[in-house]
Structures are given as C-alpha cells and as structure tokens.
Design a protein around this motif. Structure first.
Motif, PDB file in Angstrom:
ATOM      1  N   THR A   1       0.801  -1.263  -0.216  1.00 57.93           N
ATOM      2  CA  THR A   1       0.058   0.011  -0.015  1.00 57.93           C
ATOM      3  C   THR A   1       0.842   1.316   0.076  1.00 57.93           C
ATOM      4  O   THR A   1       0.196   2.294  -0.260  1.00 57.93           O
ATOM      5  CB  THR A   1      -0.973   0.096   1.177  1.00 57.93           C
ATOM      6  N   MET A   2       2.153   1.294   0.145  1.00 51.62           N
ATOM      7  CA  MET A   2       2.841   2.258   0.341  1.00 51.62           C
ATOM      8  C   MET A   2       2.442   3.183   1.372  1.00 51.62           C
ATOM      9  O   MET A   2       2.485   4.407   1.185  1.00 51.62           O
ATOM     10  CB  MET A   2       3.010   3.015  -1.068  1.00 51.62           C
ATOM     11  N   THR A   3       1.989   2.776   2.310  1.00 49.29           N
ATOM     12  CA  THR A   3       1.414   3.299   3.523  1.00 49.29           C
ATOM     13  C   THR A   3       2.123   3.001   4.747  1.00 49.29           C
ATOM     14  O   THR A   3       2.191   1.676   4.739  1.00 49.29           O
ATOM     15  CB  THR A   3      -0.103   3.202   3.559  1.00 49.29           C
ATOM     16  N   ILE A   4       2.392   3.820   5.733  1.00 49.77           N
ATOM     17  CA  ILE A   4       2.800   3.320   7.020  1.00 49.77           C
ATOM     18  C   ILE A   4       1.879   3.885   8.093  1.00 49.77           C
ATOM     19  O   ILE A   4       1.373   4.939   7.680  1.00 49.77           O
ATOM     20  CB  ILE A   4       4.209   3.657   7.295  1.00 49.77           C
ATOM     21  N   GLY A   5       1.434   3.128   9.068  1.00 47.95           N
ATOM     22  CA  GLY A   5       0.839   3.904  10.320  1.00 47.95           C
ATOM     23  C   GLY A   5       1.620   4.058  11.114  1.00 47.95           C
ATOM     24  O   GLY A   5       2.595   3.446  11.611  1.00 47.95           O
ATOM     25  N   VAL A   6       1.344   5.048  11.969  1.00 44.69           N
ATOM     26  CA  VAL A   6       2.027   5.878  12.841  1.00 44.69           C
ATOM     27  C   VAL A   6       1.134   5.900  14.344  1.00 44.69           C
ATOM     28  O   VAL A   6       0.066   6.604  13.869  1.00 44.69           O
ATOM     29  CB  VAL A   6       2.659   7.040  12.774  1.00 44.69           C
ATOM     30  N   VAL A   7       1.315   5.421  15.245  1.00 42.93           N
ATOM     31  CA  VAL A   7       0.437   5.581  16.389  1.00 42.93           C
ATOM     32  C   VAL A   7       1.286   6.633  17.610  1.00 42.93           C
ATOM     33  O   VAL A   7       2.315   6.146  17.902  1.00 42.93           O
ATOM     34  CB  VAL A   7      -0.206   4.555  17.177  1.00 42.93           C
ATOM     35  N   VAL A   8       0.672   7.793  17.486  1.00 39.50           N
ATOM     36  CA  VAL A   8       1.520   8.463  18.756  1.00 39.50           C
ATOM     37  C   VAL A   8       0.729   8.593  20.087  1.00 39.50           C
ATOM     38  O   VAL A   8      -0.577   8.427  19.764  1.00 39.50           O
ATOM     39  CB  VAL A   8       1.902   9.879  18.399  1.00 39.50           C
TER      40      VAL A   8
END
Lengths: 340, 340
Positions: free
Chosen positions: A58-65
């Motif tokens: 998906t060429m997407t990364i998820g970031v949880v802050v």
DNA sequence: TGACGTTGTGAGAACGTTGTCATAACGTTT
DNA sequence: AAACGTTATGACAACGTTCTCACAACGTCA
C-alpha cells in the motif's frame, strides 16, 4: 478513467499501459510515447487502491502516537516523514491519548488496512498483545519505548546517559537534596529515568526520600501541576527537583509560577525533555534535549529495511541525548564550601 | 484468511459472510452466530483494501499541513481527529513545508489514493490549480485560508476581528507608533492581518510608516528573527510591534532576547497566534488566541457533510479568536497624559 | 387460494490493476 | 541456416470484496 481507457486511446493493450506507467517490462519508446500522450490527454491517474489490492503493498505506513500535540512526537513525526516521503510512502496517523486499548485498536485497523509497516510511539501495551495484533504481517518499529524479547526494533533515548548527565551536573553544582517527578513505571521513559536517577545519585551516596518522590499515573500537565503544588506547599523542600518528562515540567513550572515559587532561587529544576520555546523562558531550563527528529529518522530507516525484507536480528537502538544548560539550577557550591 | 475461508468454515456462502461482517442485508441469527464464531476462530480480518477497491470508499481523509510542528496545525489536527475518528476515518497526513508544488503533489497523490476527502491547511496554491487537481472527485475543506469563488468550504479565523481587538487594546494603552512583522501577501493570514492592522489603525488616525513594515517571504522563525534584529538596531523604534503569526513572534522574541531588547520596557509586542508554553514566558505575551482545535472540528464536520453528499452551497466559516492579555504591552497612558 | 411483501441464502459478475504466459519479430552466435 | 537470447506486445487470470440478481420459503392479506 482506467488503464483500459488509456489503452484504447493509445491503441494498445492495458498490459502495455501498465508497463509504461510503472516503467517495468519491455516497451518500445515509440509506443511508450503514444501511451504517455494518451495518459496526459485523458488526465489519467492510476487507481492506487486497485493497485494496492492487486500488488499487496500500500505504500503506506501507520503511526500511532500517544499525544499528537507533544513536541517530541511532532519532531519524531517530522523525522519519519523526511525518510519515508522520498520513498513514496504516506503516513496514516492515529493518536492513542495514551490509552492502551485505543492503541491496540488502531494497530488492528492498520493491519486491516494492510499498511506496509507501523511505527508505534505510544503508551504501554504489552508485548504479547502487540505480537498478537500483528501476527508478523507488517513490521513494527517502536519509538520511545522498549519491549523485551518481542520481534520489534526499538529506537529510544539512552535514558540512563541523559539522566547521568543531569545528575553529574547537579552534584557538581553542590546539590544534595533531590526530588523527582515522574510518570508511570509501566512506561519505559518513566521506569528507566526514575531508576537511572536513583542509581546515579547512589553513586554519589545520595538518595531520594520517599516523601520527595512524585510518581504520577500519566505524563500529563495535570500531574505536573499537582506535583508542583505539593512541592510549593512543602515546609521543607529539596534543593532540586528532577522532572522526567517535558510535559510534567510544563505543569510543574506552571504551578510554581502560580504559587510564587521562584526558579532557581527557591528551588532548582531540571527536565528530561525540552519544552517548546524554552529558549524564551526566564530562566531557561537546564534540560536534556532529546534527538526526537533523529529518532524518527532512524526508526523510519529501520522500518524501511524491514519492509524490504531484511532479516537482521531485531535491535534496540539508543539515541544519545544532550545536556543543555539553562539558568534553572542554582549553584550551591559556595553554600557547601565546594571549590568553584 | 479471506471471506471464502470463513464461508467454508461456517458452511455458508461468501455473500452471507459479507452480510454478517458488514451487518447489512438479511441474515438469520442462527447463521450469523455460526459465521461470527468462524470469524473469531480463524481470526479473520477483512481486507480493507479489497473492500475499498470494490466499494469505492476508503474511509480515509487526507490532510496537508504546511508545517507539522506548528502548534496551530497540531491543534487543528487534533480537532479533526476528534470528529473523524469516531466515524471510522483515518487521517493520511502530509507536510508541504509551505511549498506550493509539494502541496499540489500531495493532493494529487491523495486523489490517486482515492481518499474520501481532503483538508488543506497549507500554503498558497491557486484556486484553479486546486480545482484542477481534484476535478470534483473528493470534497475539499480549506483551513486557515480562503480561496475566492472555488468550490471549497473554508474555515478560518475572523482575522479582522482579532486584529481589531489588538489594535483597540494597543490604542487604549496609549500607543501611537506601530510596527508590523508579517508574512507573504499571497497567504491569507498575511494578507488579511496586515490589511486589518492598517485599517483599524486608520480608524484612529494612525498608520504604519513604510520603514516599520517588515513583510517576510515566509512565516518562518528565521524571518521573525531577522525582523527582530532589524528592529533591535533601529535608532528610532515604534512603541509597539505587531507580529502577524506565532512563529514570527517566536523569532522576534528570540532576536530581542539576544540583543538585549527588553519587552515591554524597550518595546511592546503583540502577537496574532499563541506561542506554545507562552504562559511560562516573562513577560507573557499579549496575543490573539486562535480557536485552532475548534477550527479543525468545524472543518472536519463540514467535510463529513460533504462526503455524505450534502449539496449545501459552499461556505466560508469565520471562527472568533480571543484576546489574551499578557505583560508584553507597556502602558503609555501616563506618558501621553491619558486617563487611566 | 392466489398474489404479494418480507426474510433468507447463494451464484456470479464486477471493480482496475498486476503478473504470468504465450507468441512473434528480430539480432546474434554457432 | 539453425539455435538461441532479447525485445515487444497482448490475452487472460487473479486479487478479495461487494452488489445485483435469482430463487425459495414463509407469512399476510384480499
């Protein structure tokens, strides 16, 4: 507007258009040019969803802050973006408000959305919960926290070293009575910094008396303020208070200001983590500046490697923080008859 | 793990599993239960990419901010998340660094990725470029800027009102000589706040002499500092300087601090936009506090409506900012023999 | 009892792309 | 001239889901 439309217009097959758009496989320059013209004329834009669906990436990364408004995470985000954006990745960002359940839920959602990787800069979810959620589908890099023995890379401060610098400095300035304001032990930062503080004090034969320890249930302004108020009301105060986190420091200083406690005349303050615009305070705060942006960059680079299927062993990377001297620590050298 | 796997396990058709998972269509409770059990047993997670592909809706919105580290945008992001997250939307975030080309490029990429909506809190791209990029596929809401006559909703400060409050206050404190530090006229905030400042001063018969106008090419710390240094070196200074943006103010104050220019003794300062941790400055800054979070919420709500195909006319929503009095303005009432 | 609406289920197409395979033309080597 | 690799192109299946349609069973109403 689909591949097929372009193909028809260019008088070729969809396959060929795909090859031109993605620049792979054999295409003669003449046909390529015709296709490119058709693309331009129709203002064709690839349907990335369809592409992701088919190609499974998906060429997407998820970031949880944990808190999107914290400077540290902001800077980290910036670092992440600096590395990932040129590679064509976009960031899906979620804020967990330090709630473990929310954190896991977001991770789950990221997984469902088939992100290529995840950077977790957040809260205190357990290792097993995390591995459970991911089941090894997409690689995960942790920021600002460490999880023992799990299959994640971790990038975080060398908390011990940071605290050591602070302690050495305080002691060199002649301080002997210390208080600490810190956060939950379940969070890496809270645990490590608290432990380091006591450990390094012990090297000098000092310790923190229980009544001068304020261990909050969260790294929140509110708790910082609460601690500040308690300190303000103390009959006998430590000469210095160590704040284990920038947000706590902000709260503490706010309370001090309200109660007319002067820094450093009435009490000295040191902070782990810089406050935004701290250069404009008076006094400026003696603090540990965390390499947040760099941390983000390193984490992102690491994730990139993993996404490209590196099989390196999982690693814990410690970033070296730096001590920034301000005017928030009073010198007690004279007071204690120490050499200046 | 796909629908088909679950279907096989539950002894039903994929269609039925889909109906259970999405809770639409008719399914008997008995079958639903069997399916749910199969889902749990296999730990099935819907492939959201496939779903998006088929259903043409990604439950994702794209947000472009000009600078991810600016508090204003941070707060706005938070507001956006508060509204969109409960509705199941996730945010794709990109930072344009105030570069128009990058901004457009990101919008294009969002479009390719078929986001359901876009919030643009950024730079100064032209209306026609924007309409070109989107071609009406996904709705767009602009934050902190206005584009005349385009088919976008805009949510931004009532800049004129904010500036009015500042000007009224300054004049009431007896100030008569004004300087302004502002940003590019192509950016809404720069344009509106500069114009408002002059307009409201004019109401009192005052004006800003050209040599006391510093109009930067960007809302950057650097420019704020540069302006601050110029002001510090001035033989004759205005009694007050108005900073049109929080970042500029930070730079200005930094320069003043370095050059030993005292606020408010040597010069008064007012800021449009709050500085993070501003409560801890001394003096605290008299400033316009922008309802950033609320702005984000309103924009997100608006976008939600649009995504649900509301056909309301496009609107410009003005948010009312508030004046926060600090200690950065010296009273000149006595000096000018005004009543106190 | 027949017509009709509601409930319940499955078959199969469609979404737009990528990737595999087949086919063919061409140039180079043996 | 046969054999082979390279270049070039198209046909077609596949990805996992949703959606439309068909069909059946059932209850209700005229």
């Amino acid at each position: 507007m689909t591949l097929a439309d372009v193909a028809k217009r260019a008088g070729v097959s969809p396959s060929t258009v795909s090859r031109v758009v993605n620049q792979n496989g054999y295409v003669s320059e003449e046909v390529a040019e015709r296709v490119r013209r058709a693309v331009a004329e129709l203002d064709y834009r690839p349907n990335v969803v369809a592409r992701s669906f088919r190609s499974k990436t998906t060429m997407t990364i998820g970031v949880v802050v944990s808190e999107i408004t914290n400077v540290y995470f902001m800077e980290a985000l910036r670092g992440i973006e600096e590395i990932l954006s040129p590679e064509g990745y976009l960031m899906l960002i979620a804020s967990s408000s330090s709630v473990v359940a929310k954190e896991l839920q977001y991770c789950m959602e990221f997984d469902r959305r088939r992100v290529d990787g995840i950077i977790l800069a957040s809260a205190g979810s357990l290792a097993e919960d995390l591995t459970n959620v991911f089941r090894g589908r997409s690689p995960v890099v942790l920021i600002d926290r460490i999880v023992e023995g799990a299959e994640f890379d971790c990038v975080l401060d060398d908390n011990d070293e940071g605290v050591r610098m602070l302690v050495d400095y305080l002691v060199s300035e002649g301080h002997q009575d210390f208080g600490i304001v810190s956060g939950p032990m379940r969070i890496t930062a809270g645990r490590e910094r608290t432990a380091a503080f006591e450990r390094h004090l012990a090297r000098y034969g000092f310790s923190v008396p229980p009544e001068w320890k304020w261990i909050g249930d969260a790294f929140s302004v509110e708790y910082g303020q609460a601690a500040g108020e308690m300190i303000a009301r103390l009959r006998e105060r430590p000469s210095t208070v160590f704040c284990a986190n920038n947000v706590l420091t902000a709260g503490l200083l706010l309370a001090f200001q309200r109660h007319g406690v002067r820094v450093p005349d009435d009490i000295s303050v040191v902070s782990y983590g810089a406050l935004e615009n701290g250069e404009l305070f008076s006094p400026t705060i003696t603090q540990i500046e965390q390499p947040a942006r760099q941390t983000g960059r390193v984490a992102a680079a690491r994730l990139l490697q993993r996404m490209r299927h590196s099989r390196d062993p999982f690693e814990v990377v410690r970033m070296t923080p730096r001590l920034s001297l301000g005017g928030s620590v009073r010198s007690l050298k004279r007071y204690h008859n120490l050499p200046e």
